[in-house]
Design an enzyme around this catalytic site. Structure first.
Site, short mmCIF file in Angstrom:
data_model
loop_
_atom_site.label_atom_id
_atom_site.label_comp_id
_atom_site.label_asym_id
_atom_site.label_seq_id
_atom_site.Cartn_x
_atom_site.Cartn_y
_atom_site.Cartn_z
N GLU A 95 0.82 -1.20 0.00
CA GLU A 95 0.00 0.00 0.00
C GLU A 95 0.86 1.27 0.00
O GLU A 95 1.92 1.29 0.63
CB GLU A 95 -0.92 0.01 1.22
CG GLU A 95 -1.98 -1.07 1.11
CD GLU A 95 -2.88 -1.19 2.32
OE1 GLU A 95 -4.02 -1.64 2.14
OE2 GLU A 95 -2.47 -0.85 3.44
N CYS A 110 3.62 8.41 0.97
CA CYS A 110 4.18 7.53 1.99
C CYS A 110 4.37 6.16 1.34
O CYS A 110 3.38 5.50 0.99
CB CYS A 110 3.20 7.49 3.15
SG CYS A 110 3.74 6.44 4.49
N CYS A 117 6.13 -6.64 7.83
CA CYS A 117 7.27 -6.12 8.61
C CYS A 117 7.60 -7.12 9.71
O CYS A 117 6.71 -7.74 10.29
CB CYS A 117 6.91 -4.77 9.23
SG CYS A 117 8.30 -4.01 10.10
N CYS A 121 5.93 -3.99 16.12
CA CYS A 121 5.57 -2.92 17.06
C CYS A 121 4.11 -3.14 17.45
O CYS A 121 3.27 -3.42 16.59
CB CYS A 121 5.74 -1.55 16.41
SG CYS A 121 7.42 -1.26 15.84
N CYS A 124 0.91 -1.46 15.70
CA CYS A 124 0.94 -1.34 14.24
C CYS A 124 0.31 -2.54 13.54
O CYS A 124 0.63 -3.69 13.84
CB CYS A 124 2.40 -1.19 13.79
SG CYS A 124 2.59 -1.21 12.01
N CYS A 343 -1.23 6.37 9.86
CA CYS A 343 0.00 5.81 10.40
C CYS A 343 -0.27 4.53 11.19
O CYS A 343 -1.11 4.52 12.08
CB CYS A 343 0.59 6.88 11.32
SG CYS A 343 2.30 6.66 11.54
S1 SF4 Z 1 5.62 0.61 13.04
FE1 SF4 Z 1 4.89 -1.20 11.91
S2 SF4 Z 1 5.87 -1.08 9.90
FE2 SF4 Z 1 6.97 0.35 11.27
S3 SF4 Z 1 8.68 -0.88 12.07
FE3 SF4 Z 1 7.00 -1.10 13.55
S4 SF4 Z 1 5.90 -2.97 12.90
FE4 SF4 Z 1 7.21 -2.32 11.19
#
Ligand code: SF4
Length: 351
Positions: A95, A110, A117, A121, A124, A343
């Site tokens: 995306e 962006c 990933c 986190c 996220c 975000c």
């Molecule tokens: S915020 Fe999301 S995309 Fe960014 S490093 Fe952390 S897990 Fe990965």
């Protein structure tokens, strides 16, 4: 979808194209023409290369693939944010988001650096997907190129900035990310100034040092989100091996070597990192040997995540405290929430 055994023309350098043209008995300028089609004009079909003889186009098609992105779903938020889901050659999805500020005729793309990933986190949505694969340089470049085109077509003015803040951790896909920036900033590609590009990282000290050693000219953003190790460990597991002290040292080194702009992204999470003691810790962290700007971002709900967004009054109180101590701080209201483009919300959900 099976991956074609043919090499991708987009991974071929200008020097390789020149060799190829010589081998095929073509004049040397043909290589430059093909290269321009690929990067300056963004051709992703051999037949788009209209000033290349049909026989050469056919020869290229016989020996190479052209792995462009295919627009799959495009959504527009009530606030004008545009999110596009692209299908990659292997059937995966990524995306890209364009965030316009129409009154200033500004628009920021962006872009994603990975499918999914690995950094998990806790706030996220992308992290919940796990890392599926790295993107190639051209897959990253194409997001920027197509966003520039979308900006002109849909907003009526040019794209002004690119941030590497979409899906994935850019510094864990180092080579392709650097190559994509080389192409975006090259007169052979989009010809942009690197000052209009920001790479955002969750914080990998060793890789920040590497950027410094390479004397990059783009801006760097650290996704900080908490100003002490204990809290940061709770929401960003990468912090366990990249504690704030080592991150700060790496940023100091980055500034020494590049004089580049550094910013901290700080998602305000209710009762977790938005109190006045949190603000004081942030102020302390900003007193280093480099100038820094803090961007406080409103949190966006992600399915299966317990955090709540801070209310406006709390965010304003937090920002005021930080600003009073002379730290540059901006509060960014979230954009594109209604289409999961904000975000931390990118997870290929559309469609
Ligand atoms: S915020 Fe999301 S995309 Fe960014 S490093 Fe952390 S897990 Fe990965």
């Amino acid at each position: 979808m099976a991956i074609s055994p043919k090499p991708d023309l987009l991974s071929t350098s200008l020097a390789d194209l020149q060799q190829l043209c010589t081998k095929l008995g073509q004049p040397a300028y043909r290589a430059r023409q093909v290269y321009d089609w690929l990067w300056r004009h963004g051709a992703r079909q051999f037949d788009d290369m209209t000033n290349i003889p049909a026989t050469l186009r056919q020869t290229l098609a016989d020996h190479f693939t052209l792995s462009g992105l295919t627009e799959d779903v495009r959504q527009e938020s009530a606030d004008g944010t545009i999110k596009t889901r692209y299908r990659l050659q292997d059937g995966r999805f990524i995306e890209t988001v364009i965030i316009p500020v129409r009154e200033d005729r500004r628009a920021t793309a962006c872009v994603s650096a990975q499918v999914g990933c690995s950094l998990t986190c806790s706030f996220c949505a992308t992290g919940k997907m796990g890392r599926i694969r790295n993107l190639t340089a051209s897959e990253i470049y194409d997001q920027a190129f197509l966003s520039a085109r979308q900006s002109l077509e849909l907003l009526g003015y040019p794209l002004t900035n690119i941030v590497y803040m979409g899906m994935g951790e850019p510094l864990l896909n180092f080579g392709p990310v650097m190559e994509s920036i080389r192409l975006i900033t090259s007169p052979d590609g989009m010809g942009w100034s690197p000052k209009r590009i920001t790479v955002s990282t969750a914080g990998i000290a060793k890789m920040i040092r590497r950027l410094a050693d390479e004397q990059v000219k783009f801006n760097l953003a650290l996704s900080l989100h908490a100003a002490d190790d204990e809290k940061r460990n709770q929401i960003m597991p990468i912090n366990e091996t990249n504690q704030l002290a080592s991150l700060m040292e790496s940023l100091e080194y980055f500034y020494q070597m590049t004089k580049g702009r550094i910013s901290y992204e700080y998602i305000a999470l209710r009762g977790f990192n938005d109190t006045l003691p949190d603000a004081d810790r942030l102020i302390k962290l900003c007193r280093r040997q480099f100038p820094v700007r803090v961007n406080v971002i409103e949190y966006n709900p992600v399915e299966g995540v317990d955090f709540q967004k801070s209310d406006e009054a709390t965010i304003d109180r937090f920002a005021r405290r930080v600003r009073e101590k002379g730290v540059m701080i901006t509060v960014r209201r979230s954009r594109g929430k209604d289409i999961d483009a904000a975000c931390g919300q990118l997870a290929n959900k559309a469609g």
